[in-house]
Design a protein around this motif. Structure first.
Motif, PDB file in Angstrom:
ATOM      1  N   LEU A   1     -33.037 -12.638  -9.612  1.00  0.00           N
ATOM      2  CA  LEU A   1     -34.005 -12.265  -8.575  1.00  0.00           C
ATOM      3  C   LEU A   1     -33.775 -10.857  -8.045  1.00  0.00           C
ATOM      4  O   LEU A   1     -34.732 -10.102  -7.857  1.00  0.00           O
ATOM      5  N   ASN A   2     -32.516 -10.490  -7.812  1.00  0.00           N
ATOM      6  CA  ASN A   2     -32.216  -9.147  -7.288  1.00  0.00           C
ATOM      7  C   ASN A   2     -32.823  -8.072  -8.175  1.00  0.00           C
ATOM      8  O   ASN A   2     -33.384  -7.076  -7.690  1.00  0.00           O
ATOM      9  N   TYR A   3     -32.691  -8.257  -9.472  1.00  0.00           N
ATOM     10  CA  TYR A   3     -33.245  -7.291 -10.443  1.00  0.00           C
ATOM     11  C   TYR A   3     -34.770  -7.368 -10.486  1.00  0.00           C
ATOM     12  O   TYR A   3     -35.454  -6.335 -10.471  1.00  0.00           O
ATOM     13  N   LEU A   4     -35.309  -8.563 -10.502  1.00  0.00           N
ATOM     14  CA  LEU A   4     -36.746  -8.733 -10.727  1.00  0.00           C
ATOM     15  C   LEU A   4     -37.603  -8.215  -9.584  1.00  0.00           C
ATOM     16  O   LEU A   4     -38.676  -7.639  -9.810  1.00  0.00           O
ATOM     17  N   ILE A   5     -37.166  -8.413  -8.335  1.00  0.00           N
ATOM     18  CA  ILE A   5     -38.015  -7.986  -7.221  1.00  0.00           C
ATOM     19  C   ILE A   5     -38.061  -6.464  -7.087  1.00  0.00           C
ATOM     20  O   ILE A   5     -38.896  -5.926  -6.355  1.00  0.00           O
TER      21      ILE A   5
ATOM     22  N   SER B   1     -30.673 -19.169  -3.486  1.00  0.00           N
ATOM     23  CA  SER B   1     -30.017 -19.694  -4.691  1.00  0.00           C
ATOM     24  C   SER B   1     -30.391 -18.905  -5.942  1.00  0.00           C
ATOM     25  O   SER B   1     -29.743 -19.038  -6.975  1.00  0.00           O
ATOM     26  N   LEU B   2     -31.444 -18.083  -5.860  1.00  0.00           N
ATOM     27  CA  LEU B   2     -31.860 -17.269  -6.998  1.00  0.00           C
ATOM     28  C   LEU B   2     -31.095 -15.955  -7.065  1.00  0.00           C
ATOM     29  O   LEU B   2     -31.229 -15.198  -8.016  1.00  0.00           O
ATOM     30  N   ASN B   3     -30.275 -15.702  -6.027  1.00  0.00           N
ATOM     31  CA  ASN B   3     -29.524 -14.456  -5.928  1.00  0.00           C
ATOM     32  C   ASN B   3     -28.083 -14.609  -6.386  1.00  0.00           C
ATOM     33  O   ASN B   3     -27.508 -15.703  -6.310  1.00  0.00           O
ATOM     34  N   LEU B   4     -27.488 -13.495  -6.762  1.00  0.00           N
ATOM     35  CA  LEU B   4     -26.099 -13.485  -7.219  1.00  0.00           C
ATOM     36  C   LEU B   4     -25.117 -13.853  -6.127  1.00  0.00           C
ATOM     37  O   LEU B   4     -24.049 -14.399  -6.402  1.00  0.00           O
TER      38      LEU B   4
ATOM     39  N   LYS C   1     -37.279  -6.854 -20.778  1.00  0.00           N
ATOM     40  CA  LYS C   1     -36.958  -6.665 -22.205  1.00  0.00           C
ATOM     41  C   LYS C   1     -36.838  -8.006 -22.924  1.00  0.00           C
ATOM     42  O   LYS C   1     -36.829  -8.053 -24.152  1.00  0.00           O
ATOM     43  N   ASN C   2     -36.737  -9.090 -22.156  1.00  0.00           N
ATOM     44  CA  ASN C   2     -36.543 -10.411 -22.748  1.00  0.00           C
ATOM     45  C   ASN C   2     -37.835 -11.190 -22.976  1.00  0.00           C
ATOM     46  O   ASN C   2     -37.849 -12.136 -23.765  1.00  0.00           O
ATOM     47  N   ILE C   3     -38.894 -10.825 -22.270  1.00  0.00           N
ATOM     48  CA  ILE C   3     -40.116 -11.630 -22.289  1.00  0.00           C
ATOM     49  C   ILE C   3     -41.342 -10.735 -22.434  1.00  0.00           C
ATOM     50  O   ILE C   3     -41.570  -9.828 -21.634  1.00  0.00           O
ATOM     51  N   LYS C   4     -42.121 -11.014 -23.458  1.00  0.00           N
ATOM     52  CA  LYS C   4     -43.399 -10.328 -23.654  1.00  0.00           C
ATOM     53  C   LYS C   4     -44.475 -11.186 -22.976  1.00  0.00           C
ATOM     54  O   LYS C   4     -44.593 -12.380 -23.257  1.00  0.00           O
TER      55      LYS C   4
ATOM     56  N   GLU D   1     -29.252 -16.693 -21.177  1.00  0.00           N
ATOM     57  CA  GLU D   1     -29.238 -17.107 -19.782  1.00  0.00           C
ATOM     58  C   GLU D   1     -30.163 -16.226 -18.946  1.00  0.00           C
ATOM     59  O   GLU D   1     -30.890 -16.714 -18.080  1.00  0.00           O
ATOM     60  N   GLU D   2     -30.112 -14.899 -19.212  1.00  0.00           N
ATOM     61  CA  GLU D   2     -30.948 -13.971 -18.452  1.00  0.00           C
ATOM     62  C   GLU D   2     -32.435 -14.301 -18.616  1.00  0.00           C
ATOM     63  O   GLU D   2     -33.198 -14.319 -17.640  1.00  0.00           O
ATOM     64  N   THR D   3     -32.843 -14.568 -19.847  1.00  0.00           N
ATOM     65  CA  THR D   3     -34.249 -14.873 -20.121  1.00  0.00           C
ATOM     66  C   THR D   3     -34.697 -16.122 -19.374  1.00  0.00           C
ATOM     67  O   THR D   3     -35.750 -16.139 -18.726  1.00  0.00           O
ATOM     68  N   LEU D   4     -33.883 -17.169 -19.447  1.00  0.00           N
ATOM     69  CA  LEU D   4     -34.251 -18.416 -18.784  1.00  0.00           C
ATOM     70  C   LEU D   4     -34.250 -18.232 -17.264  1.00  0.00           C
ATOM     71  O   LEU D   4     -35.124 -18.765 -16.569  1.00  0.00           O
ATOM     72  N   GLY D   5     -33.298 -17.470 -16.746  1.00  0.00           N
ATOM     73  CA  GLY D   5     -33.274 -17.174 -15.313  1.00  0.00           C
ATOM     74  C   GLY D   5     -34.531 -16.447 -14.871  1.00  0.00           C
ATOM     75  O   GLY D   5     -35.070 -16.709 -13.785  1.00  0.00           O
ATOM     76  N   GLU D   6     -35.023 -15.536 -15.708  1.00  0.00           N
ATOM     77  CA  GLU D   6     -36.264 -14.811 -15.384  1.00  0.00           C
ATOM     78  C   GLU D   6     -37.473 -15.736 -15.383  1.00  0.00           C
ATOM     79  O   GLU D   6     -38.359 -15.618 -14.527  1.00  0.00           O
ATOM     80  N   LEU D   7     -37.511 -16.670 -16.304  1.00  0.00           N
ATOM     81  CA  LEU D   7     -38.616 -17.640 -16.334  1.00  0.00           C
ATOM     82  C   LEU D   7     -38.570 -18.556 -15.113  1.00  0.00           C
ATOM     83  O   LEU D   7     -39.601 -18.832 -14.486  1.00  0.00           O
ATOM     84  N   PHE D   8     -37.371 -19.035 -14.765  1.00  0.00           N
ATOM     85  CA  PHE D   8     -37.238 -19.866 -13.564  1.00  0.00           C
ATOM     86  C   PHE D   8     -37.749 -19.108 -12.332  1.00  0.00           C
ATOM     87  O   PHE D   8     -38.509 -19.658 -11.527  1.00  0.00           O
ATOM     88  N   CYS D   9     -37.321 -17.856 -12.189  1.00  0.00           N
ATOM     89  CA  CYS D   9     -37.735 -17.051 -11.033  1.00  0.00           C
ATOM     90  C   CYS D   9     -39.248 -16.839 -11.023  1.00  0.00           C
ATOM     91  O   CYS D   9     -39.893 -16.971  -9.981  1.00  0.00           O
ATOM     92  N   PHE D  10     -39.812 -16.518 -12.179  1.00  0.00           N
ATOM     93  CA  PHE D  10     -41.254 -16.256 -12.269  1.00  0.00           C
ATOM     94  C   PHE D  10     -42.043 -17.480 -11.812  1.00  0.00           C
ATOM     95  O   PHE D  10     -42.945 -17.384 -10.966  1.00  0.00           O
TER      96      PHE D  10
END
Length: 390
Positions: free
Chosen positions: A196-200, A41-44, A4-7, A347-356
Protein backbone atom coordinates in the motif's frame (compact mmCIF):
# COMPACT_ATOMS: atom_id res chain seq x y z
CA UNK A 1 0.17 -1.51 -16.79
CA UNK A 2 -0.30 -0.02 -13.31
CA UNK A 3 2.79 -1.73 -11.89
CA UNK A 4 5.62 -3.77 -13.42
CA UNK A 5 3.84 -6.90 -12.18
CA UNK A 6 0.35 -6.38 -13.60
CA UNK A 7 -0.82 -5.32 -17.04
CA UNK A 8 -4.24 -3.67 -16.74
CA UNK A 9 -6.70 -2.48 -19.37
CA UNK A 10 -9.65 -0.56 -17.97
CA UNK A 11 -13.24 -0.55 -19.16
CA UNK A 12 -13.77 1.47 -22.33
CA UNK A 13 -16.38 4.19 -22.12
CA UNK A 14 -17.19 7.75 -21.08
CA UNK A 15 -15.73 8.94 -17.79
CA UNK A 16 -17.66 10.85 -15.15
CA UNK A 17 -15.27 13.69 -14.34
CA UNK A 18 -17.27 14.82 -11.32
CA UNK A 19 -17.02 11.43 -9.58
CA UNK A 20 -13.43 11.06 -10.78
CA UNK A 21 -12.45 14.33 -9.06
CA UNK A 22 -14.28 13.37 -5.83
CA UNK A 23 -12.34 10.11 -5.60
CA UNK A 24 -9.03 11.74 -6.47
CA UNK A 25 -9.51 14.21 -3.64
CA UNK A 26 -10.30 11.43 -1.15
CA UNK A 27 -7.26 9.39 -2.12
CA UNK A 28 -4.94 12.40 -2.33
CA UNK A 29 -5.68 13.79 1.15
CA UNK A 30 -5.57 10.28 2.65
CA UNK A 31 -8.86 10.88 4.53
CA UNK A 32 -10.10 7.42 3.58
CA UNK A 33 -7.04 5.74 5.05
CA UNK A 34 -7.37 7.63 8.33
CA UNK A 35 -11.08 6.85 8.55
CA UNK A 36 -10.66 3.07 8.25
CA UNK A 37 -8.03 1.66 10.67
CA UNK A 38 -8.24 -1.79 9.04
CA UNK A 39 -6.16 -0.36 6.18
CA UNK A 40 -3.19 -0.30 8.58
CA UNK A 41 -2.83 -4.03 7.87
CA UNK A 42 -1.96 -3.21 4.24
CA UNK A 43 1.09 -1.25 5.40
CA UNK A 44 4.59 -2.43 6.23
CA UNK A 45 4.47 -0.96 9.73
CA UNK A 46 1.42 -2.97 10.82
CA UNK A 47 2.04 -4.64 14.20
CA UNK A 48 0.95 -8.29 14.36
CA UNK A 49 -0.43 -9.81 17.55
CA UNK A 50 2.34 -12.45 17.36
CA UNK A 51 6.09 -12.07 17.22
CA UNK A 52 8.44 -14.02 14.97
CA UNK A 53 9.78 -15.95 17.97
CA UNK A 54 6.22 -17.12 18.79
CA UNK A 55 5.93 -19.04 15.53
CA UNK A 56 9.54 -20.05 14.93
CA UNK A 57 9.06 -23.59 16.25
CA UNK A 58 6.02 -24.12 14.00
CA UNK A 59 7.95 -23.42 10.79
CA UNK A 60 9.63 -26.83 10.85
CA UNK A 61 6.31 -28.63 10.29
CA UNK A 62 5.67 -29.80 6.72
CA UNK A 63 1.89 -30.24 7.03
CA UNK A 64 -0.73 -27.72 8.14
CA UNK A 65 -4.49 -28.08 8.54
CA UNK A 66 -6.10 -24.67 8.13
CA UNK A 67 -9.60 -24.50 9.58
CA UNK A 68 -11.91 -21.53 9.01
CA UNK A 69 -14.86 -20.14 7.08
CA UNK A 70 -15.28 -17.26 4.65
CA UNK A 71 -12.79 -14.44 5.01
CA UNK A 72 -10.93 -16.29 7.76
CA UNK A 73 -9.62 -18.83 5.25
CA UNK A 74 -10.25 -17.59 1.68
CA UNK A 75 -7.29 -15.19 1.68
CA UNK A 76 -4.84 -17.82 2.91
CA UNK A 77 -6.14 -20.30 0.34
CA UNK A 78 -5.70 -17.67 -2.39
CA UNK A 79 -2.09 -17.15 -1.30
CA UNK A 80 -1.37 -20.89 -1.24
CA UNK A 81 -2.76 -21.58 -4.71
CA UNK A 82 -1.43 -18.43 -6.39
CA UNK A 83 2.11 -18.96 -5.06
CA UNK A 84 2.09 -22.76 -4.88
CA UNK A 85 5.34 -22.97 -6.88
CA UNK A 86 7.15 -21.31 -3.95
CA UNK A 87 5.54 -23.36 -1.16
CA UNK A 88 7.25 -26.60 -0.14
CA UNK A 89 4.69 -27.58 2.51
CA UNK A 90 1.33 -29.29 2.27
CA UNK A 91 -1.68 -27.28 3.41
CA UNK A 92 -5.15 -28.76 3.72
CA UNK A 93 -8.07 -26.34 3.92
CA UNK A 94 -11.20 -27.11 5.91
CA UNK A 95 -13.51 -24.41 4.58
CA UNK A 96 -16.93 -26.05 4.55
CA UNK A 97 -18.98 -28.65 6.35
CA UNK A 98 -18.68 -31.78 4.25
CA UNK A 99 -17.71 -35.41 4.41
CA UNK A 100 -13.95 -35.06 4.10
CA UNK A 101 -12.40 -38.19 5.54
CA UNK A 102 -9.98 -37.23 8.27
CA UNK A 103 -7.43 -40.01 8.65
CA UNK A 104 -5.89 -41.06 11.90
CA UNK A 105 -2.13 -40.61 11.72
CA UNK A 106 0.92 -40.52 13.97
CA UNK A 107 2.54 -37.89 11.77
CA UNK A 108 2.35 -34.56 13.57
CA UNK A 109 0.85 -31.54 11.84
CA UNK A 110 -0.29 -28.07 12.81
CA UNK A 111 -3.95 -27.24 13.25
CA UNK A 112 -4.30 -23.53 12.52
CA UNK A 113 -7.82 -22.45 13.50
CA UNK A 114 -9.01 -18.99 12.43
CA UNK A 115 -12.30 -17.43 13.51
CA UNK A 116 -12.65 -13.73 14.28
CA UNK A 117 -15.55 -14.27 16.70
CA UNK A 118 -14.16 -17.53 18.08
CA UNK A 119 -17.69 -18.93 17.90
CA UNK A 120 -18.08 -19.97 14.25
CA UNK A 121 -20.16 -23.16 14.29
CA UNK A 122 -18.65 -24.79 11.19
CA UNK A 123 -15.07 -24.02 12.26
CA UNK A 124 -15.72 -25.48 15.72
CA UNK A 125 -17.23 -28.62 14.14
CA UNK A 126 -14.29 -29.21 11.77
CA UNK A 127 -11.75 -28.59 14.52
CA UNK A 128 -13.60 -31.08 16.72
CA UNK A 129 -13.30 -33.79 14.04
CA UNK A 130 -9.57 -33.13 13.63
CA UNK A 131 -9.00 -33.31 17.37
CA UNK A 132 -10.71 -36.71 17.44
CA UNK A 133 -8.50 -38.20 14.71
CA UNK A 134 -5.23 -36.29 15.11
CA UNK A 135 -4.96 -35.45 18.78
CA UNK A 136 -1.16 -35.16 18.75
CA UNK A 137 -1.11 -32.17 16.41
CA UNK A 138 0.02 -28.79 17.70
CA UNK A 139 -2.69 -26.15 17.74
CA UNK A 140 -2.67 -22.45 16.91
CA UNK A 141 -5.85 -20.44 17.42
CA UNK A 142 -6.47 -16.97 16.01
CA UNK A 143 -9.56 -15.21 17.39
CA UNK A 144 -10.69 -12.04 19.13
CA UNK A 145 -9.78 -11.30 22.71
CA UNK A 146 -12.56 -11.78 25.22
CA UNK A 147 -14.79 -14.69 26.10
CA UNK A 148 -15.46 -17.07 23.20
CA UNK A 149 -15.49 -20.81 22.59
CA UNK A 150 -12.20 -21.20 20.72
CA UNK A 151 -10.22 -19.12 23.22
CA UNK A 152 -11.59 -21.24 26.09
CA UNK A 153 -10.89 -24.50 24.25
CA UNK A 154 -7.44 -23.28 23.25
CA UNK A 155 -6.50 -22.70 26.88
CA UNK A 156 -7.69 -26.21 27.74
CA UNK A 157 -5.59 -27.67 24.89
CA UNK A 158 -2.59 -25.47 25.79
CA UNK A 159 -2.68 -24.10 22.25
CA UNK A 160 -0.82 -21.02 21.07
CA UNK A 161 -3.48 -18.27 20.97
CA UNK A 162 -3.08 -15.02 19.02
CA UNK A 163 -5.43 -12.07 18.73
CA UNK A 164 -7.53 -11.41 15.63
CA UNK A 165 -7.92 -7.61 15.77
CA UNK A 166 -11.59 -6.76 16.32
CA UNK A 167 -11.46 -3.79 13.91
CA UNK A 168 -10.49 -6.00 10.95
CA UNK A 169 -13.39 -7.96 9.46
CA UNK A 170 -12.67 -11.40 8.04
CA UNK A 171 -12.98 -10.45 4.37
CA UNK A 172 -10.49 -7.57 4.87
CA UNK A 173 -8.06 -9.60 6.97
CA UNK A 174 -5.88 -11.17 4.27
CA UNK A 175 -2.88 -8.89 4.97
CA UNK A 176 -3.31 -9.08 8.73
CA UNK A 177 -2.66 -12.09 10.99
CA UNK A 178 -5.34 -14.19 9.22
CA UNK A 179 -3.42 -14.25 5.95
CA UNK A 180 0.15 -13.45 6.92
CA UNK A 181 0.51 -16.06 9.69
CA UNK A 182 -0.37 -18.85 7.19
CA UNK A 183 1.91 -17.16 4.62
CA UNK A 184 4.83 -17.30 7.06
CA UNK A 185 4.14 -20.98 7.77
CA UNK A 186 4.21 -21.50 3.99
CA UNK A 187 7.73 -20.07 3.95
CA UNK A 188 6.72 -16.86 2.17
CA UNK A 189 7.95 -13.35 2.95
CA UNK A 190 5.04 -11.46 4.55
CA UNK A 191 6.76 -8.08 4.08
CA UNK A 192 6.67 -8.45 0.30
CA UNK A 193 2.85 -8.55 0.33
CA UNK A 194 2.62 -5.08 1.93
CA UNK A 195 2.36 -2.80 -1.08
CA UNK A 196 0.00 0.00 0.00
CA UNK A 197 2.77 2.48 0.86
CA UNK A 198 4.16 2.11 -2.66
CA UNK A 199 0.83 1.98 -4.47
CA UNK A 200 -0.78 5.12 -3.06
CA UNK A 201 2.21 7.10 -4.36
CA UNK A 202 2.05 5.47 -7.79
CA UNK A 203 0.00 7.77 -10.03
CA UNK A 204 -0.58 5.03 -12.63
CA UNK A 205 -2.05 2.73 -9.99
CA UNK A 206 -4.21 5.48 -8.44
CA UNK A 207 -5.52 6.68 -11.82
CA UNK A 208 -6.32 3.10 -12.86
CA UNK A 209 -8.07 2.42 -9.56
CA UNK A 210 -10.21 5.57 -9.72
CA UNK A 211 -11.12 5.23 -13.41
CA UNK A 212 -12.05 1.61 -12.74
CA UNK A 213 -14.37 2.56 -9.83
CA UNK A 214 -15.99 5.33 -11.89
CA UNK A 215 -16.70 2.87 -14.71
CA UNK A 216 -18.25 0.32 -12.32
CA UNK A 217 -20.52 2.96 -10.77
CA UNK A 218 -21.66 3.97 -14.26
CA UNK A 219 -22.56 0.34 -15.05
CA UNK A 220 -24.44 -0.04 -11.76
CA UNK A 221 -26.41 3.13 -12.53
CA UNK A 222 -27.32 1.61 -15.92
CA UNK A 223 -28.66 -1.55 -14.25
CA UNK A 224 -25.61 -3.74 -14.93
CA UNK A 225 -25.10 -5.40 -11.56
CA UNK A 226 -23.51 -8.77 -12.47
CA UNK A 227 -19.71 -8.77 -12.53
CA UNK A 228 -18.63 -11.95 -14.35
CA UNK A 229 -14.97 -12.88 -13.84
CA UNK A 230 -13.64 -14.85 -16.81
CA UNK A 231 -10.60 -16.44 -15.22
CA UNK A 232 -7.95 -17.98 -17.51
CA UNK A 233 -5.52 -18.68 -14.64
CA UNK A 234 -6.28 -21.84 -12.68
CA UNK A 235 -4.00 -20.77 -9.83
CA UNK A 236 -6.14 -17.66 -9.28
CA UNK A 237 -9.45 -19.49 -8.76
CA UNK A 238 -9.19 -19.10 -4.96
CA UNK A 239 -8.22 -15.44 -5.35
CA UNK A 240 -11.53 -14.77 -7.07
CA UNK A 241 -13.51 -16.68 -4.48
CA UNK A 242 -11.90 -14.32 -1.95
CA UNK A 243 -12.85 -11.35 -4.18
CA UNK A 244 -16.36 -12.73 -4.63
CA UNK A 245 -16.96 -12.64 -0.87
CA UNK A 246 -15.32 -9.21 -0.55
CA UNK A 247 -17.70 -7.66 -3.08
CA UNK A 248 -20.87 -9.58 -2.20
CA UNK A 249 -20.70 -9.17 1.57
CA UNK A 250 -19.41 -5.58 1.52
CA UNK A 251 -21.77 -4.09 -1.08
CA UNK A 252 -24.87 -6.30 -0.98
CA UNK A 253 -27.01 -4.07 1.24
CA UNK A 254 -30.11 -1.88 1.08
CA UNK A 255 -31.08 -3.49 -2.25
CA UNK A 256 -27.76 -2.35 -3.73
CA UNK A 257 -24.64 -4.25 -4.69
CA UNK A 258 -22.82 -6.29 -7.30
CA UNK A 259 -23.31 -10.01 -7.93
CA UNK A 260 -19.79 -11.41 -8.57
CA UNK A 261 -19.76 -14.62 -10.65
CA UNK A 262 -16.54 -16.63 -11.07
CA UNK A 263 -16.32 -18.38 -14.42
CA UNK A 264 -13.49 -20.84 -15.22
CA UNK A 265 -12.15 -20.38 -18.73
CA UNK A 266 -11.89 -21.75 -21.34
CA UNK A 267 -14.06 -24.53 -19.85
CA UNK A 268 -17.07 -22.22 -19.60
CA UNK A 269 -16.77 -21.31 -23.29
CA UNK A 270 -18.54 -24.62 -23.80
CA UNK A 271 -21.37 -24.01 -21.36
CA UNK A 272 -21.93 -20.31 -20.57
CA UNK A 273 -20.46 -18.23 -23.41
CA UNK A 274 -23.71 -18.26 -25.40
CA UNK A 275 -25.44 -16.58 -22.46
CA UNK A 276 -22.61 -14.10 -21.97
CA UNK A 277 -22.71 -13.04 -25.61
CA UNK A 278 -26.40 -13.22 -26.40
CA UNK A 279 -28.28 -13.26 -23.09
CA UNK A 280 -29.53 -10.38 -20.88
CA UNK A 281 -27.34 -7.28 -21.04
CA UNK A 282 -26.99 -6.78 -17.30
CA UNK A 283 -23.38 -8.05 -17.04
CA UNK A 284 -19.96 -6.44 -17.15
CA UNK A 285 -16.79 -8.52 -17.19
CA UNK A 286 -13.30 -9.01 -15.80
CA UNK A 287 -10.86 -11.06 -17.89
CA UNK A 288 -7.87 -12.42 -15.99
CA UNK A 289 -4.78 -14.31 -17.17
CA UNK A 290 -1.12 -14.84 -16.33
CA UNK A 291 2.20 -15.15 -18.10
CA UNK A 292 3.61 -18.59 -17.34
CA UNK A 293 7.22 -19.17 -18.34
CA UNK A 294 7.12 -22.90 -17.58
CA UNK A 295 4.13 -24.16 -19.53
CA UNK A 296 3.85 -27.53 -21.27
CA UNK A 297 4.11 -27.53 -25.08
CA UNK A 298 2.03 -29.68 -27.39
CA UNK A 299 3.77 -32.45 -29.33
CA UNK A 300 3.95 -31.47 -33.02
CA UNK A 301 3.98 -35.12 -34.14
CA UNK A 302 0.34 -35.49 -33.18
CA UNK A 303 -0.92 -32.30 -34.84
CA UNK A 304 -2.16 -32.87 -38.39
CA UNK A 305 -4.36 -31.23 -41.01
CA UNK A 306 -6.10 -28.07 -39.83
CA UNK A 307 -4.75 -28.48 -36.30
CA UNK A 308 -1.21 -27.74 -37.40
CA UNK A 309 -2.09 -24.22 -36.15
CA UNK A 310 -1.35 -25.59 -32.67
CA UNK A 311 2.24 -26.50 -33.54
CA UNK A 312 4.88 -25.06 -31.22
CA UNK A 313 2.17 -23.69 -28.92
CA UNK A 314 2.26 -24.05 -25.15
CA UNK A 315 -0.86 -24.38 -23.01
CA UNK A 316 -0.29 -20.88 -21.64
CA UNK A 317 0.00 -19.49 -25.19
CA UNK A 318 -3.29 -21.12 -26.19
CA UNK A 319 -4.99 -19.68 -23.10
CA UNK A 320 -3.66 -16.19 -23.87
CA UNK A 321 -4.88 -16.40 -27.46
CA UNK A 322 -8.31 -17.56 -26.31
CA UNK A 323 -8.49 -14.61 -23.93
CA UNK A 324 -7.43 -12.28 -26.76
CA UNK A 325 -10.15 -13.74 -29.00
CA UNK A 326 -12.74 -13.13 -26.26
CA UNK A 327 -11.57 -9.52 -25.89
CA UNK A 328 -11.85 -8.99 -29.66
CA UNK A 329 -15.41 -10.39 -29.76
CA UNK A 330 -16.49 -8.46 -26.65
CA UNK A 331 -15.14 -5.25 -28.16
CA UNK A 332 -17.01 -5.87 -31.41
CA UNK A 333 -20.22 -6.72 -29.56
CA UNK A 334 -19.81 -3.67 -27.30
CA UNK A 335 -19.75 -5.85 -24.16
CA UNK A 336 -18.00 -3.97 -21.30
CA UNK A 337 -14.87 -5.58 -19.89
CA UNK A 338 -11.60 -4.87 -18.14
CA UNK A 339 -8.51 -7.04 -18.43
CA UNK A 340 -5.74 -8.11 -16.04
CA UNK A 341 -2.60 -9.98 -17.05
CA UNK A 342 -0.09 -11.14 -14.44
CA UNK A 343 3.48 -10.61 -15.62
CA UNK A 344 5.25 -11.89 -12.51
CA UNK A 345 3.75 -14.38 -10.03
CA UNK A 346 5.10 -13.22 -6.66
CA UNK A 347 4.17 -12.01 -3.19
CA UNK A 348 4.39 -8.42 -4.44
CA UNK A 349 1.97 -9.10 -7.31
CA UNK A 350 -0.60 -10.77 -5.08
CA UNK A 351 -0.26 -7.98 -2.50
CA UNK A 352 -0.99 -5.44 -5.24
CA UNK A 353 -4.10 -7.33 -6.31
CA UNK A 354 -5.33 -7.57 -2.71
CA UNK A 355 -4.81 -3.81 -2.26
CA UNK A 356 -6.50 -2.96 -5.58
CA UNK A 357 -9.64 -4.98 -4.85
CA UNK A 358 -9.92 -3.85 -1.21
CA UNK A 359 -9.58 -0.16 -2.14
CA UNK A 360 -11.97 -0.63 -5.08
CA UNK A 361 -14.60 -2.11 -2.74
CA UNK A 362 -14.27 0.66 -0.13
CA UNK A 363 -14.49 3.41 -2.77
CA UNK A 364 -17.54 1.78 -4.37
CA UNK A 365 -19.21 1.62 -0.95
CA UNK A 366 -18.45 5.31 -0.41
CA UNK A 367 -20.18 6.22 -3.69
CA UNK A 368 -23.11 3.87 -3.00
CA UNK A 369 -23.46 5.37 0.51
CA UNK A 370 -23.35 2.04 2.32
CA UNK A 371 -21.25 0.60 5.14
CA UNK A 372 -18.78 -1.87 3.57
CA UNK A 373 -17.76 -3.43 6.89
CA UNK A 374 -20.91 -4.95 8.36
CA UNK A 375 -23.05 -7.92 7.25
CA UNK A 376 -26.27 -7.63 9.28
CA UNK A 377 -28.34 -10.17 7.34
CA UNK A 378 -25.75 -12.93 7.66
CA UNK A 379 -26.53 -13.07 11.37
CA UNK A 380 -30.15 -14.05 10.58
CA UNK A 381 -29.10 -17.49 9.29
CA UNK A 382 -26.59 -17.98 12.12
CA UNK A 383 -29.18 -17.15 14.77
CA UNK A 384 -31.86 -19.29 13.11
CA UNK A 385 -29.48 -22.26 12.95
CA UNK A 386 -28.73 -21.93 16.66
CA UNK A 387 -32.49 -21.87 17.44
CA UNK A 388 -33.06 -25.07 15.45
CA UNK A 389 -30.07 -26.82 17.04
CA UNK A 390 -31.32 -26.17 20.56
Amino acid sequence: MFTKNIKFQNFIGKKNLKINNILKKIVKDKSLFLKYPLLKSLNLNYQYSYKKKNIKSFKSYSKVNLIGMGGSILGAEAIYNFLNHKVKKKFKFYNNLNYQKILKTNEKSINLVISKSGNTLETISNFNLLLQKQNKNRNIILCENGKNFLRSLGKKLKAEIFEHKNYIGGRYSVLSEAGMLPAELMGLNEKKFKRLNYLINNKYFINSLIENVVSIINYINKGKTNLVILNYDEKSESLFHWYQQLLAESLGKNKKGIFPIVSSMPKDNHSLLQLYLDGPKNNFYTLFSSEEKKSQKLNNNYLIDNYSILKNKSINKILKLQKKATENVFRREKIPFRSFEIINRSEETLGELFCFFILETILLAYLLKINPFDQPKVELIKNETRKILI
